[in-house]
Design an enzyme around this catalytic site. Structure first.
Site, PDB file in Angstrom:
ATOM      1  N   SER A 133       0.837  -1.201   0.000  1.00 46.59           N
ATOM      2  CA  SER A 133       0.000   0.000   0.000  1.00 46.59           C
ATOM      3  C   SER A 133       0.877   1.258   0.000  1.00 46.59           C
ATOM      4  O   SER A 133       1.595   1.517  -0.962  1.00 46.59           O
ATOM      5  CB  SER A 133      -0.966  -0.042   1.189  1.00 46.59           C
ATOM      6  OG  SER A 133      -1.930   0.979   1.096  1.00 46.59           O
ATOM      7  N   LEU A 134       0.862   2.040   1.073  1.00 46.54           N
ATOM      8  CA  LEU A 134       1.729   3.226   1.163  1.00 46.54           C
ATOM      9  C   LEU A 134       3.185   2.875   0.885  1.00 46.54           C
ATOM     10  O   LEU A 134       3.916   3.657   0.270  1.00 46.54           O
ATOM     11  CB  LEU A 134       1.598   3.850   2.557  1.00 46.54           C
ATOM     12  CG  LEU A 134       2.596   4.962   2.889  1.00 46.54           C
ATOM     13  CD1 LEU A 134       2.376   6.188   2.016  1.00 46.54           C
ATOM     14  CD2 LEU A 134       2.509   5.321   4.364  1.00 46.54           C
TER      15      LEU A 134
ATOM     16  N   ARG B 223      -1.532  12.229  -0.795  1.00 46.97           N
ATOM     17  CA  ARG B 223      -2.306  10.997  -0.655  1.00 46.97           C
ATOM     18  C   ARG B 223      -2.916  10.899   0.740  1.00 46.97           C
ATOM     19  O   ARG B 223      -4.094  10.559   0.899  1.00 46.97           O
ATOM     20  CB  ARG B 223      -1.407   9.787  -0.927  1.00 46.97           C
ATOM     21  CG  ARG B 223      -2.089   8.423  -0.906  1.00 46.97           C
ATOM     22  CD  ARG B 223      -1.044   7.355  -1.238  1.00 46.97           C
ATOM     23  NE  ARG B 223      -1.585   6.015  -1.388  1.00 46.97           N
ATOM     24  CZ  ARG B 223      -1.658   5.118  -0.416  1.00 46.97           C
ATOM     25  NH1 ARG B 223      -1.262   5.424   0.809  1.00 46.97           N
ATOM     26  NH2 ARG B 223      -2.132   3.909  -0.651  1.00 46.97           N
TER      27      ARG B 223
ATOM     28  N   GLN C  11      -4.478   2.339  -7.367  1.00 50.40           N
ATOM     29  CA  GLN C  11      -4.082   1.638  -6.135  1.00 50.40           C
ATOM     30  C   GLN C  11      -5.030   1.898  -4.961  1.00 50.40           C
ATOM     31  O   GLN C  11      -5.359   1.009  -4.199  1.00 50.40           O
ATOM     32  CB  GLN C  11      -2.642   2.027  -5.766  1.00 50.40           C
ATOM     33  CG  GLN C  11      -2.005   1.111  -4.730  1.00 50.40           C
ATOM     34  CD  GLN C  11      -1.238   1.885  -3.682  1.00 50.40           C
ATOM     35  OE1 GLN C  11      -1.738   2.860  -3.138  1.00 50.40           O
ATOM     36  NE2 GLN C  11      -0.028   1.439  -3.403  1.00 50.40           N
TER      37      GLN C  11
END
Length: 310
Positions: free
Chosen positions: A89-90, A114, A245
């Protein structure tokens, strides 16, 4: 063959990165640049907290990225060259920066944005995420088909662990049904919204606009992407996957399996805690491999001693 993997949200703790910052000039450079670029007190947040402030999505995303990339800069300066990068993810932003796809400046600009967009999305469309342990993806899919409201299968973290994400009421109902169906554990995640689900649509659209304006370079080392679970070097395909994503499940099981199939036998987790190390051990259970950790100066010294002896 080595793969370097970077953790994402959930791996943070107060005190992370402090020893690294004090021991290595490369880490100091990353933190100082990150603070200049974001205008956030990242050293104070990481080293001293308070935890409530650190875990705010808009602050946590650049803070955790600073720790991940501090570790990588130290490893890179010592000559480490993996065959693949990946991030959860991140953590994918750290992987893309390490691979040379994104500049350090753009990485911090994007992770700050984000975090802000995802935090705002959680306020505009409140949601929740639950980790479900001990039920198959097929069983969860069947449960979600019976629950009214918007709730989705999100991250596939290990063969035993999936995450559901959606509207608060629908996600809570699905979590209750998962318990009734025999899940070993169901844990509500400490996040500010329904990440990796269509509830992030508005945030993802805004983020895609920022990605279109950001220079992407070919990856010097392939990055195994969350959205596709395949290694990629092409900058435009990476940009396109990254734009999806926020809305898409993290295909972590398939990503690890793809790296193993390509010949990776050593996975090095670069960043705080050992979240990904634990998942990789469960994904590759019964196979020959090793998982190493690089976060503290002591772990980094031990890592290079061990690699020098191989």
């Amino acid at each position: 063959m080595i793969a370097v993997v970077f953790p994402g949200q959930g791996a943070q703790y107060v005190g992370m990165g402090k020893d690294l910052y004090e021991a290595f000039p490369e880490a100091r450079e990353v933190f100082e640049l990150a603070e200049d670029l974001t205008g956030l007190p990242l050293r104070r947040l990481c080293f001293e907290g308070p935890e409530k402030e650190l875990t705010e999505t808009s602050r946590l995303q650049p803070a955790l990225t600073a720790v991940n990339l501090s570790v990588w800069r130290v490893l890179s300066a010592r000559g480490l060259r993996p065959a693949f990068f990946a991030g959860h993810s991140l953590g994918e932003f750290s992987a893309l920066c390490a691979a040379g796809v994104l500049s350090l400046e753009d990485t911090f600009r994007l992770t700050k944005l984000r975090g802000e967009l995802m935090s705002r999305a959680g306020e505009e469309a409140p949601g929740a995420m639950y980790a479900v342990i001990g039920l198959s993806r097929e069983s969860l899919t069947e449960i979600l088909s019976r629950v009214s409201g918007r709730v989705y299968l999100a991250n596939h973290n290990s063969p035993e662990q999936s995450v559901i994400s959606g509207e608060e009421e629908a996600a809570a109902k699905a979590a209750e049904e998962a318990r009734a169906a025999g899940a070993k554990r169901v844990v509500k995640l400490s996040v500010s919204g329904a990440f990796h689900s269509p509830l992030m649509e508005k945030a993802a659209q805004r983020f895609a606009e920022a990605l279109r304006e950001t220079p992407f370079s070919p990856a010097r080392i392939p990055v195994v992407l969350n959205v596709t679970a395949t290694p990629e070097t092409d900058p435009e395909r990476i940009r396109e996957a990254l734009s999806r994503q926020m809305l898409s499940p993290v295909r972590w099981v398939e990503s690890v399996e793809a790296m193993y199939a390509a010949g990776v036998r050593t996975f090095l987790e670069a960043g705080p805690k050992r979240v990904l190390s634990g998942l990789i051990k469960r994904i590759l259970s019964g196979k020959e491999f090793r998982v190493l950790q690089a976060e503290t100066p002591g772990e980094i010294e031990a890592l290079f001693r061990e690699m020098g002896e191989d």
